[in-house]
Scaffold this active site. Sequence first.
Site, short mmCIF file in Angstrom:
data_model
loop_
_atom_site.label_atom_id
_atom_site.label_comp_id
_atom_site.label_asym_id
_atom_site.label_seq_id
_atom_site.Cartn_x
_atom_site.Cartn_y
_atom_site.Cartn_z
CB ILE A 24 -1.00 0.07 1.18
CG1 ILE A 24 -0.33 -0.23 2.52
CG2 ILE A 24 -2.15 -0.87 0.95
CD1 ILE A 24 -1.30 -0.17 3.69
CG ASP A 65 9.97 11.88 10.93
OD1 ASP A 65 10.00 10.79 10.32
OD2 ASP A 65 9.96 12.98 10.35
N GLY A 74 10.30 6.39 3.20
CA GLY A 74 11.75 6.44 3.37
C GLY A 74 12.25 5.21 4.12
#
Lengths: 932, 228
Positions: free
Chosen positions: A77, A194, A81
């Site tokens: 899907i 992040d 990174g």
Amino acid sequence: MNFCGLTDSPASIVNEFERCRCGSVTRVGYGLCLSCLLRSGLCPEEPQTESFDAALAEIDVRDSEWRLGNYQILEEIGRGGMGVIYRARQRHSRRIVALKRILSYHSDSRDTLVRFQREAEAVASLDHPNILPIYEVGVSEDGLPFFSMKFAPGGSLLHGRKVFRDEPRQAVRLIAKVARAIEYANNEGILHRDLKPGNILLDGRGEPLVGDFGLAKWIDATSDLTRTMTVFGTPGYVAPEQVNGPAGNLTPAVDVYSLGAILFELLSGQPPFLGEHAIVVIHQAAEKPAPKLRSIVPRLDRDLETICARCLERDPAMRYRTAGDLAEDLERWLEDRPIIARPVLPPVRLWRWSRRNPKLAGSIAACLILAAVGLVEKVASSRLSAILQRVEIAQRSVAVTSFEDLDEISTTSNSARSMTSAFTAALTQAKGIQLSATPHQIAEDVDPWRTEDWKRIGESGNARMVLSGSVRRREGKQRVAIHLIETATGSVVSTWLQDGESDSDIAKALTTKISDVVADTKVTSGDAGAIVGRGDRKRDAIGETNNSLARSYCDRGKEFFLRYNLADLDRAIESFRKAVEIDSNYAVAYAMLGSACQARAQTDPTHDWLAEADAATAIALRIAPMLPEAHRARAGTLRRHGQLRASLDSFLTVYELEPAPWRSAALLGDTYEQVGRPDLALRWFEKASRRQTQPLFADNLGNAWTSLGDYDEAEKAYRTAIIFKPDLPVGLLGLSRLALFRGDYKGARKECEQAQAKYKDNPEVLEMAALIEFFSRHFPAAEKLYREAAAIDRAGGAEFAGSVRYLSAIGFIQELSGVHAKEGKALLEEARWLDEKELLSAPDNLRHLYSLAANYAAQGNGEAAAVCLDKAIAAGWIDYRSMMLDPRFDSIRDDEIFQNALGRLISKVQEMRQPRASATQPPTPTEITPTP
Amino acid sequence: MEGEARKALSDLCRIYWRPIFAFICRRGYSVPDAQDLTQDFFVMLLEGNLLSLADPGRGRFRSLLLKALNNFLIDKHDQAKTKKRGGGMQFVSWNDWMAEAPSQLSVPAREFENWPAERIFDLRWAATVAEEALRRLAEECESRGRRRMFAVLSKYLTVDRLDVSYANLSASLGVPETAVKRLLHQLRGRFRTLLREEVSQTVKSPSEIEGEIRYLCAALATSADRVE
């Protein structure tokens, strides 16, 4: 969201499409054309030589690669990174999950793998409805880790973000939920580090699920950027300190930054920093301030802009401290409550220095600006209908609250009580008004400036309107100001000022006006059932403009004004000038122009600015004499001219006219402190600080306590200031001065050195350091420091504590040394002239009078010194401690006149302390003898 | 309603919730409201006699459902708005259903912007039929341990034979080209069968299958389509 339901994720609503050969434009899974698929059902059946089962069984295409641990991979899907993401099924439970397989990672040692697993498991222990749950962490046969997590059918914000462009409330609601989730994680000791749209997934109901916590650092992504810069986090959403500093220094503020960047993007369609290369983006984020949200989408709410800006501050200490604080403000915004992030700057003394990085000194001007820009709170309209339904409000009833005596700052003084009675009597007799059954007496601790309090008072008195007023003596008469407030909305319907001789005359005159308004106002049924009165519109219209272009210039000017640095101040002035060019009756803009020019004059003491300020202010007052902003501008310019007492009247007028005047209270406090009434200053500050949750005025309170001689209270206040105003040296400098007054030079130096370490290149700190050396009679050291100070601002010193003009100190020291006596004399002359010059335009300025006196004493002119000293004391000077410590007075210290003056001052201060004397305070201020 | 009929109906609900939801959203309801209404609609279906699958004269399931849905919404609109929602059992498990049978329908916004809710319903119905058939095919492959093969080959289900690079697929799957050809052929045949089976669930007799498929194909036609 027009197409919800049609597609599972907004990502599937495309603008570009690839047309199939058959001509159709709709596609389903695996990129297949829907039309072709359906039509294949119409084709004739083709002969099969074998059964489906047999065919599949024969071919050896095993699924081994598609089985990881207990999971059967169904389809891919996405690719990120980190690696590949699959939809998978857990073999035994048949549960559908998302499986993330790390394709490349830092596997230099077994340790790393263990740590990765441990961290992943720590994240897996997080249990929050808006955190994507991790189910399992495992290692594949080829040694690569993977983990399984909840499958989010709605895709990620990366694709879904465009949907929010026109739905700011949805965006805010979503980010608020994410922020709460981050708060929870942070409390469990896990920073995300992040956060980005790709990490915020959406479930079937559109709820956000935050994933990929803290795992970025384990991944050696293939880009060169990360290898060279070892930056983890995605450019555009990564906080600047993540780039610059070592990972050990990161705080929850990094996640706050990312949240702000994401919100910014959802609302505006683009992230705050754009660039072709990641390096460019990162550098921009570290160097430049983030753009303002409304510069991209002007129609968005100002509060949203403020919230985003606070998240995106480069200095982590300036952001929301935690994601939870951000969530709260977002939730407040959603409920139409005022947000906390508003840039609030404290009132500090006016300065005349300029810095290399030209940010205006945090000054009393800040309060002027902020109050002028009118950050008025929104009324929570959603409760209105509830209130209206609940409370039967008699149409013409008015509740009278206790009048406030502004001279005594009390509601129980004779003057206050008398006026309250007069109004009560007048209203009782007035036709068409029904006085609320019991005139409501406000307890001291109720703050009538808050909308909720007005409503409460009105409701409890069952009155539709509340009358609130103040009284003071002015130019030999009584001046009364009253506000008529609507209980249901908490908004001010009308305001009047009235001067007169007797209480009853004034009351009668104003009662007529009140009756008119009460009779006139009609009930309209708007959305919130708001009651609109004619007076309401009139009040809003004071000094405003009908011209939308002028209005937007003025609004723009206010935005710039708020940012509080030189470049933006100039832009603000430009904007206000344009506004009045377009509409020459725009009093508000004139008033703002006056305030802005007055602030500008601070760092650029050329005559022009003040002249323009005066002119603009005069026009504003002429057009709209009831406009608080106009009076505020006037007060500011008077202060700038040094006419402190005159400014008091203007500040009091502002207070009278403003519906929620806590900032005016702060300004009054500061002004009273400047004119030698720290006792009144204290009361005004205490009033102002009731309104605030954080002790904004701690240092001002400290100064007032110091002046009154209550060192213990002062110390408490300064320590509070250190905690709550960490960006200013005021707390430490206050403690330093306190030590000085206690005769503790060592302690004073210590505090000052701390300030020097923390606030490099701060001229206030430099001044204090010089003062300490001067008062402790370390003349060479003092001279050096004063020379440094004079290099920054030759004419400075007279307005700082102790009022030691730099040139005067240097001159005195030089003359004393004998070696440079001539130069010293010249400097003393120059210093004298500087004070005389100031006194020309403001003859009752106590600081300059005192400064002149000290200078005369330094010059050996005892008589002139004595005369000036008397004038200074008459004008309000009370800092006898500095008098006692200042070496310049040595030549006349033993004179009777000096000792007399000292004695008078000490008594004066003692008198001011009397009403507040409590058991813990020492009965007399400690005497200090200067030690060489 | 009898147990078997009920089960059949509830299976249909599980498969065909998307057209219903899409229709309701298109009618202007917010997502949470639309979800609740979809849920309510299903409950009503399962509890009521609104639909009788045994009645031949009444038309295809799809159009019956749409009619029932229309009536349902009219009724709902008339009812007091203050009626409290929720509080009942969650019948529709949005997350699970979407996870089990995700849809990758992708549509160009421009084309469908002005379509009325009925056409959106039909479009979504058509996609659901096709995707359900695909899903079943994938499951069949999976149960035979050939899921990966399905993932690789499925994109070529409708592609002209001439455009398929058998060599690449052969390399990717690790089987000879002849095998790839055979597999693809099998998959296509199986898909056709499954698709027709799927359609047959919602029509009265096999003779109507073709008509229904044609109807659904026509439902997709947009102004952007070129007529071949």
